[in-house]
Write a protein that holds these residues in place. Structure first.
Motif, mmCIF file in Angstrom:
data_model
loop_
_atom_site.group_PDB
_atom_site.id
_atom_site.type_symbol
_atom_site.label_atom_id
_atom_site.label_comp_id
_atom_site.label_asym_id
_atom_site.label_seq_id
_atom_site.Cartn_x
_atom_site.Cartn_y
_atom_site.Cartn_z
ATOM 1 N N THR A 1 -7.209 2.419 -6.636
ATOM 2 C CA THR A 1 -7.240 3.708 -5.997
ATOM 3 C C THR A 1 -7.885 4.165 -4.933
ATOM 4 N N LEU B 1 -3.255 2.795 -3.955
ATOM 5 C CA LEU B 1 -2.523 3.903 -4.018
ATOM 6 C C LEU B 1 -3.586 4.553 -2.850
ATOM 7 N N THR C 1 0.906 -1.211 0.061
ATOM 8 C CA THR C 1 -0.215 0.175 -0.049
ATOM 9 C C THR C 1 1.268 1.588 -0.053
ATOM 10 N N LEU C 2 0.814 2.382 -1.328
ATOM 11 C CA LEU C 2 1.432 3.204 -0.592
ATOM 12 C C LEU C 2 0.536 4.380 0.279
ATOM 13 N N TYR C 3 0.970 5.358 0.825
ATOM 14 C CA TYR C 3 0.054 6.349 1.115
ATOM 15 C C TYR C 3 0.791 7.786 0.941
ATOM 16 N N SER D 1 -3.772 3.455 -12.637
ATOM 17 C CA SER D 1 -4.380 2.513 -11.814
ATOM 18 C C SER D 1 -4.611 1.141 -13.069
ATOM 19 N N LEU E 1 4.893 5.496 -7.458
ATOM 20 C CA LEU E 1 4.461 3.497 -8.094
ATOM 21 C C LEU E 1 5.329 3.242 -9.167
#
Length: 469
Positions: free
Chosen positions: A212, A171, A122-124, A205, A163
């Motif tokens: 996303t 995301l 997971t990318l915050y 995405s 990304l």
């Protein structure tokens, strides 16, 4: 008139087919030969057409399309999964909008930590806070995970670079109005910038199969800020609602390509974060040993979810020529309508010259007409200083003629009331299947409903020695 050359700007002009007279705009009658309907367009730019090209994927019969690619993956938050239709679909883009301070960032940070795993990173990305501020919130709510990556960026190119480096399955961008592209003119949050940022992330995405979550700002009217095109481009639109002075938060689906839009998720915001409420009716009730005048219970539907709520009313003698009418959680217009119906159809004349206060418990907002009967009974109970019977719920819409109309989902409402221990209900005619052990009284008008109020002994006339009044 000079002849039209190839270097002349290619723009449409008009010419008379009879005499050849030319003009820059259309006229119904030629001023040269006085002929009607002979001026026609000529010299218009050639219409460009797109030639057929190579297809990326061959068209297949719909029965042969693999639907497993659209299988939802849980977010780790059951209440959010309920609204999304089971979870997040790979490649889906979700727009989450709400007022400042309502708890959007807290909820999404919790989702980011619970959905992170060895196989799904997971990318915050935060554009409104620094990375250290987000870390402090994560420590407070317990959202720490080795597979949750955090970045503070406001440049679209840098976000796309993250990304490529992280290759996340989810995301989260907080918020889409803070990120800008240097190739587009305008300040961050402008229509052109929001359209470009959202379009680039949607393409990424779909290409990567990455879910996303985009956080969106709202205007002072509560609408999503930015171009309306943004709502059409994304797959799911969620509205985060709630009073900042109350604990209850509602996530309501406005658009959902993967599920229904009549589901509502209930959350409780507290010091340790935000948690889902599988049974939120307890927030809207006040348990008492004895009934109190001016209170009535009803069952409202939030989407398909029944919630038991309490309506309270208070009437006092007014000290000013124009009595006060104060509401909280109720529509002022509907409360005023119930006052008029009680005075005209219910023969209660003491309401017009008194200050009237009406509210709901727990910060819930009742806007559907099914709460009319409960509002009317609460007002009548407060005016007569007589409590309603214990364990009673009232469901129904009240018309201007005093009739009690049917509403949708009566059986679901009664089942929820019975589950919470309520034994009596006032409903419109023909309620359908009634839960076992529950006593239901069908009322046709407001007069029938007011008969459930016990006669107050304090307001009875004194009796003489023979028992006569």
């Amino acid at each position: 008139m000079a002849a039209r050359t190839k270097t002349t700007k290619d723009r449409p002009s008009y010419r008379c087919t009879e005499c050849g007279w030319q003009t820059a705009k259309w006229l119904g009658r030629c001023p040269e030969c006085q002929a009607w309907g002979t001026v026609e367009e000529y010299g218009a730019p050639a219409v460009r057409t797109t030639t057929p090209g190579r297809v990326t994927t061959s068209a297949l019969p719909i029965g042969q399309v693999d639907g497993r690619q659209a299988t939802a993956r849980t977010t780790g938050v059951p209440e959010l999964d309920r609204v999304l239709g089971g979870g997040l679909v790979p490649g889906a883009v979700v727009l989450v909008a709400g007022e400042p301070g309502v708890g959007k960032s807290t909820l999404l940070l919790d989702v980011a930590a619970k959905s992170a795993s060895d196989e799904h990173r997971t990318l915050y990305v935060t554009g409104e806070e620094s990375a250290s501020q987000v870390r402090l919130r994560a420590d407070r709510i317990g959202a720490i995970d080795d597979h949750l990556y955090l970045a503070a960026e406001t440049d679209l190119a840098a976000v796309l670079g993250h990304l490529d480096a992280v290759k996340p399955s989810l995301l989260i961008l907080d918020s889409v109005q803070t990120v800008a592209s240097p190739e587009i003119d305008g300040a961050p949050g402008g229509m052109a910038q929001v359209r470009e940022v959202a379009g680039a992330l949607i393409r990424a995405s779909k290409e990567r199969g990455m879910s996303t979550l985009l956080v969106g700002h709202v205007t002072k009217d509560g609408a999503i800020a930015g171009p309306r095109l943004l709502e059409h481009l994304v797959d799911v639109v969620l509205h985060f609602e709630g009073d900042r002075h109350a604990r209850l938060r509602l996530v309501r689906g406005v658009k959902n390509r993967y599920g229904t839009t009549d589901e509502v998720g209930c959350f409780e915001l507290h010091d340790e974060g935000i948690t889902g409420l599988a049974d939120p009716s307890g927030l809207f009730l006040t348990r008492r040993a004895e009934p109190v005048p001016g209170t009535c219970l009803t069952v409202t539907l939030e989407g398909r979810r029944p919630l038991v709520a309490e309506v309270q009313a208070l009437t006092v003698d007014s000290q000013i020529p124009s009595p006060r009418r104060t509401t909280s959680g109720l529509e002022t217009s509907r409360v005023s309508m119930m006052l008029a119906v009680l005075e005209q159809r219910g023969r209660i004349s003491a309401l017009g010259k008194r200050d009237i206060y009406s509210a709901t418990v727990g910060g819930v907002k009742l806007s559907e007409p099914a709460a009319d009967l409960a509002v009317a009974l609460a007002l009548a109970s407060a005016a007569s200083d007589t409590p309603l019977p214990k364990n009673l719920v009232a469901i129904g819409e009240v018309g201007l003629a005093g009739e009690v109309r049917r509403v949708t989902g009566v059986q679901r409402r009664l089942a929820e009331a019975h589950r919470l221990g309520f034994t009596h209900a006032l409903v419109p005619g023909d309620p359908g299947k009634i839960p076992a052990g529950m006593k239901v009284l069908e009322v046709a008008d407001i007069g029938d409903a007011l008969r459930v109020l016990p006669r107050s002994r304090r307001r009875e006339a004194p009796r003489d020695e023979e028992g006569r009044r």
